[in-house]
Motif scaffolding. Structure first.
Motif, mmCIF file in Angstrom:
data_model
loop_
_atom_site.group_PDB
_atom_site.id
_atom_site.type_symbol
_atom_site.label_atom_id
_atom_site.label_comp_id
_atom_site.label_asym_id
_atom_site.label_seq_id
_atom_site.Cartn_x
_atom_site.Cartn_y
_atom_site.Cartn_z
ATOM 1 N N VAL A 230 -26.274 -15.866 18.148
ATOM 2 C CA VAL A 230 -27.578 -15.898 17.480
ATOM 3 C C VAL A 230 -27.516 -15.045 16.220
ATOM 4 O O VAL A 230 -27.072 -13.898 16.254
ATOM 5 C CB VAL A 230 -28.681 -15.379 18.425
ATOM 6 N N VAL A 231 -27.997 -15.607 15.097
ATOM 7 C CA VAL A 231 -28.029 -14.835 13.849
ATOM 8 C C VAL A 231 -29.449 -14.572 13.368
ATOM 9 O O VAL A 231 -29.666 -13.702 12.524
ATOM 10 C CB VAL A 231 -27.237 -15.538 12.726
ATOM 11 N N ALA A 232 -30.442 -15.305 13.897
ATOM 12 C CA ALA A 232 -31.830 -15.057 13.497
ATOM 13 C C ALA A 232 -32.772 -15.696 14.499
ATOM 14 O O ALA A 232 -32.457 -16.738 15.090
ATOM 15 C CB ALA A 232 -32.108 -15.601 12.095
ATOM 16 N N VAL A 233 -33.912 -15.062 14.697
ATOM 17 C CA VAL A 233 -34.987 -15.587 15.538
ATOM 18 C C VAL A 233 -36.259 -15.560 14.699
ATOM 19 O O VAL A 233 -36.712 -14.480 14.297
ATOM 20 C CB VAL A 233 -35.170 -14.758 16.828
ATOM 21 N N VAL A 234 -36.817 -16.728 14.401
ATOM 22 C CA VAL A 234 -37.925 -16.829 13.449
ATOM 23 C C VAL A 234 -39.131 -17.475 14.119
ATOM 24 O O VAL A 234 -39.060 -18.649 14.510
ATOM 25 C CB VAL A 234 -37.508 -17.670 12.220
ATOM 26 N N PRO A 235 -40.248 -16.749 14.270
ATOM 27 C CA PRO A 235 -41.465 -17.373 14.807
ATOM 28 C C PRO A 235 -41.979 -18.442 13.844
ATOM 29 O O PRO A 235 -42.080 -18.216 12.644
ATOM 30 C CB PRO A 235 -42.441 -16.201 14.916
ATOM 31 N N GLU A 236 -42.326 -19.603 14.383
ATOM 32 C CA GLU A 236 -42.883 -20.693 13.586
ATOM 33 C C GLU A 236 -44.394 -20.791 13.747
ATOM 34 O O GLU A 236 -45.094 -21.277 12.861
ATOM 35 C CB GLU A 236 -42.242 -22.027 13.981
ATOM 36 N N SER A 237 -44.899 -20.336 14.896
ATOM 37 C CA SER A 237 -46.331 -20.309 15.176
ATOM 38 C C SER A 237 -46.548 -19.315 16.300
ATOM 39 O O SER A 237 -45.614 -18.622 16.722
ATOM 40 C CB SER A 237 -46.837 -21.703 15.561
ATOM 41 N N ALA A 238 -47.774 -19.267 16.809
ATOM 42 C CA ALA A 238 -48.079 -18.309 17.876
ATOM 43 C C ALA A 238 -47.266 -18.571 19.132
ATOM 44 O O ALA A 238 -46.983 -17.642 19.897
ATOM 45 C CB ALA A 238 -49.569 -18.363 18.199
ATOM 46 N N ASN A 239 -46.871 -19.820 19.373
ATOM 47 C CA ASN A 239 -46.143 -20.139 20.611
ATOM 48 C C ASN A 239 -44.862 -20.928 20.376
ATOM 49 O O ASN A 239 -44.322 -21.543 21.296
ATOM 50 C CB ASN A 239 -47.048 -20.905 21.567
ATOM 51 N N THR A 240 -44.358 -20.924 19.145
ATOM 52 C CA THR A 240 -43.139 -21.670 18.822
ATOM 53 C C THR A 240 -42.187 -20.790 18.022
ATOM 54 O O THR A 240 -42.623 -20.033 17.149
ATOM 55 C CB THR A 240 -43.469 -22.934 18.007
ATOM 56 N N VAL A 241 -40.906 -20.895 18.331
ATOM 57 C CA VAL A 241 -39.922 -20.043 17.688
ATOM 58 C C VAL A 241 -38.670 -20.852 17.372
ATOM 59 O O VAL A 241 -38.322 -21.789 18.094
ATOM 60 C CB VAL A 241 -39.559 -18.839 18.594
ATOM 61 N N SER A 242 -38.027 -20.523 16.259
ATOM 62 C CA SER A 242 -36.746 -21.136 15.897
ATOM 63 C C SER A 242 -35.628 -20.120 16.082
ATOM 64 O O SER A 242 -35.794 -18.942 15.747
ATOM 65 C CB SER A 242 -36.758 -21.621 14.445
ATOM 66 N N VAL A 243 -34.510 -20.587 16.622
ATOM 67 C CA VAL A 243 -33.339 -19.747 16.836
ATOM 68 C C VAL A 243 -32.194 -20.326 16.000
ATOM 69 O O VAL A 243 -31.868 -21.510 16.119
ATOM 70 C CB VAL A 243 -32.938 -19.690 18.319
ATOM 71 N N TYR A 244 -31.625 -19.488 15.151
ATOM 72 C CA TYR A 244 -30.506 -19.896 14.295
ATOM 73 C C TYR A 244 -29.216 -19.357 14.899
ATOM 74 O O TYR A 244 -29.151 -18.199 15.339
ATOM 75 C CB TYR A 244 -30.676 -19.347 12.883
ATOM 76 N N LEU A 245 -28.176 -20.214 14.902
ATOM 77 C CA LEU A 245 -26.884 -19.824 15.465
ATOM 78 C C LEU A 245 -25.781 -20.137 14.471
ATOM 79 O O LEU A 245 -25.886 -21.055 13.658
ATOM 80 C CB LEU A 245 -26.613 -20.575 16.771
ATOM 81 N N THR A 246 -24.739 -19.366 14.561
ATOM 82 C CA THR A 246 -23.551 -19.654 13.774
ATOM 83 C C THR A 246 -22.335 -19.513 14.682
ATOM 84 O O THR A 246 -22.450 -19.149 15.853
ATOM 85 C CB THR A 246 -23.449 -18.708 12.558
ATOM 86 N N GLY A 247 -21.174 -19.821 14.134
ATOM 87 C CA GLY A 247 -19.948 -19.751 14.911
ATOM 88 C C GLY A 247 -18.763 -20.167 14.050
ATOM 89 O O GLY A 247 -18.873 -20.261 12.826
ATOM 90 N N ARG A 248 -17.647 -20.404 14.691
ATOM 91 C CA ARG A 248 -16.429 -20.776 13.975
ATOM 92 C C ARG A 248 -16.265 -22.292 13.949
ATOM 93 O O ARG A 248 -16.574 -22.981 14.921
ATOM 94 C CB ARG A 248 -15.213 -20.140 14.645
ATOM 95 N N ASP A 249 -15.772 -22.814 12.838
ATOM 96 C CA ASP A 249 -15.415 -24.230 12.710
ATOM 97 C C ASP A 249 -16.558 -25.166 13.111
ATOM 98 O O ASP A 249 -16.337 -26.216 13.737
ATOM 99 C CB ASP A 249 -14.183 -24.553 13.574
ATOM 100 N N LEU A 250 -17.785 -24.813 12.744
ATOM 101 C CA LEU A 250 -18.907 -25.662 13.125
ATOM 102 C C LEU A 250 -18.880 -27.011 12.413
ATOM 103 O O LEU A 250 -19.536 -27.956 12.854
ATOM 104 C CB LEU A 250 -20.236 -24.948 12.847
ATOM 105 N N ASP A 251 -18.130 -27.095 11.329
ATOM 106 C CA ASP A 251 -17.990 -28.397 10.671
ATOM 107 C C ASP A 251 -17.179 -29.367 11.527
ATOM 108 O O ASP A 251 -17.193 -30.582 11.284
ATOM 109 C CB ASP A 251 -17.326 -28.221 9.298
#
Length: 451
Positions: A230-251
């Motif tokens: 996990v590289v970021a956790v971003v609230p989108e609304s009062a009850n919704t959240v986005s989780v951003y992930l990264t890693g190796r060779d994701l392409d």
């Protein structure tokens, strides 16, 4: 070589991917049923018709068991073409067919031998279990499958947590092993014909290898390679959240917009939980994003997920992707949290795109600014449909056929992608059928945990 623009219409394959997978499965199943039937008659019939019928039902049941393993193996080739919805439906029908074949096998064989020996069915069953090798194991396997079948009835399934239902289904693997050892011990195909014996060994080993590869080896290899975190956790609304992930060779990760993963966030209190969340943005080779609504304790805890958390992901799964697009233009219809795969697809489908986003309130329309910006950038249109389920507009229900036609007059010349709650999805599917949209152009993802 000329590179196609990102949103140009994809070249159509000679056979649609979904049709190719259905043909492959049908041919595979028909060929195996034919082989088993031939082996049965070559092996010889019993003097008692009931026993012969029971043995044939048992052979078909063994074959259905191997077919079930193929369906649950989550093989990428099948999953990308049929999707987990259709594979789950096939799995359900195959499961109940297996159950009835086993019932027929037990009943006909026991009553056949009871008539031969001049005893009652109960006494004959006890006698078979105590005198013949493998019969007791077969009875245990039968009971396990009965239990799993009872737990799979809709009435029981709806009242059971997904984790409990999944754990009970693990007993099916024990039943498979017990049934196979029973077949080795007393199955006429094993004992009378080397060719048939070779066939059964090949079928069962192939099914086992498929499960091992799809459910264990491939996920372990991909996670060892990509090492998601996990590289970021971003609230989108009062009850919704986005989780951003990264890693190796994701392409090199074969994920597409519209697909989902089973995510395990490896913290102390949730490493054992696997939750299905769709990608809410098209994979760009550097990051993945999922967006979830707090509909339960597990999804609600995503908001407090620590940055840096390691993630174990199984997938990608699902056929809700642009590879199935048949027409130059598309209509995307989303309801509630079903907007997440639709938002990702907006980046990937070809041609002119219209998005219909159904919510109860405007403030529930998460990711709306992104949708508007993406649609504007590619010359598309977004219609936000707000109100309760019974809300009607000038042309009747908001997702009824008249309303859809008023918003998208050329709907029959578009591919229609639908994702949302089961009731909404069913209503939209009825509407597009009434509007004459060919079935090959309709792609639905029922947003439910079982899928």
């Amino acid at each position: 070589m000329t590179t196609l623009p990102r949103h140009s219409a994809p070249p159509r394959p000679a056979v649609a991917p979904r049709v190719a997978a259905k043909i492959w499965l049908s041919v595979f199943l028909a060929a195996n049923v034919l082989l088993v039937t031939v082996f049965f008659f070559v092996g010889g019939l019993s003097d008692r018709p009931l026993i012969s019928i029971g043995r044939l039902a048992g052979l078909y049941a063994a074959q259905a068991m191997a077919f079930q393993l193929l369906l649950v193996a989550r093989l990428p080739w099948l999953d990308r073409r049929l999707g987990m919805d259709r594979l789950t439906s096939l799995h359900r029908w195959t499961g109940f067919s297996l159950l009835w074949l086993l019932v027929a096998h037990v009943v006909f064989v026991v009553f056949g031998y009871a008539g031969l020996e001049g005893t009652n069915a109960a006494s004959e069953l006890v006698s078979l279990a105590t005198t013949l090798e493998g019969i007791l194991r077969a009875i245990v396997a039968f009971v396990l499958i009965l239990v799993v079948g009872a737990m799979s009835v809709r009435f029981a399934r709806r009242r059971m947590a997904y984790e409990t239902w999944h754990f009970v289904h693990l007993y099916t693997y024990a039943a498979v092993v017990l049934a196979f050892t029973h077949q080795i011990a007393v199955g006429q195909s094993f004992t009378s014909s080397p060719v048939a014996r070779g066939y059964w060994w090949t079928l069962w080993i192939g099914a086992g290898v498929a499960v091992l590869a799809g459910r264990f080896v491939l996920p372990l290899w991909r996670n060892a390679r990509h090492r998601l975190r996990v590289v970021a956790v971003v609230p989108e609304s009062a009850n919704t959240v986005s989780v951003y992930l990264t890693g190796r060779d994701l392409d090199q990760l074969p994920a597409r917009a519209g697909q989902f993963f089973l995510w395990r966030f490896l913290t102390r209190d949730r490493w054992w939980q696997a939750n299905p969340f769709s990608l809410s943005a098209a994979p760009d080779g550097r990051t993945l994003r999922l967006t979830a609504k707090a509909v339960g304790e597990s999804s609600a805890k995503l908001r407090s997920l620590p940055v840096g958390t390691r993630v174990f992901a199984e997938g990608p799964y699902g056929a809700f992707t642009a590879i199935h697009q048949q027409q130059p233009n598309a209509l995307l219809i989303a309801g509630g949290v079903g907007i997440t795969p639709i938002r990702a697809l907006l980046e990937d489908v070809a041609g002119h795109v219209v998005v219909l986003y159904r919510t109860h309130r405007r403030e529930d329309a998460v990711l709306l600014p992104e949708l508007l910006n993406l649609a504007k950038a590619r010359g598309g249109v977004v219609h936000l449909l707000v109100g309760p389920k019974e809300q009607s507009g000038p042309y009747g229900p908001q997702l009824g056929p008249e309303s859809l036609y008023a918003l998208v007059p050329d709907i029959a010349e578009r591919d229609v992608f639908v994702c949302g709650p089961a009731g909404m999805t069913s209503a939209v599917l009825r509407s597009v059928r009434q509007l004459g949209v060919p079935a090959a152009q309709v792609h639905a993802e029922r947003f439910s945990l079982a899928a």
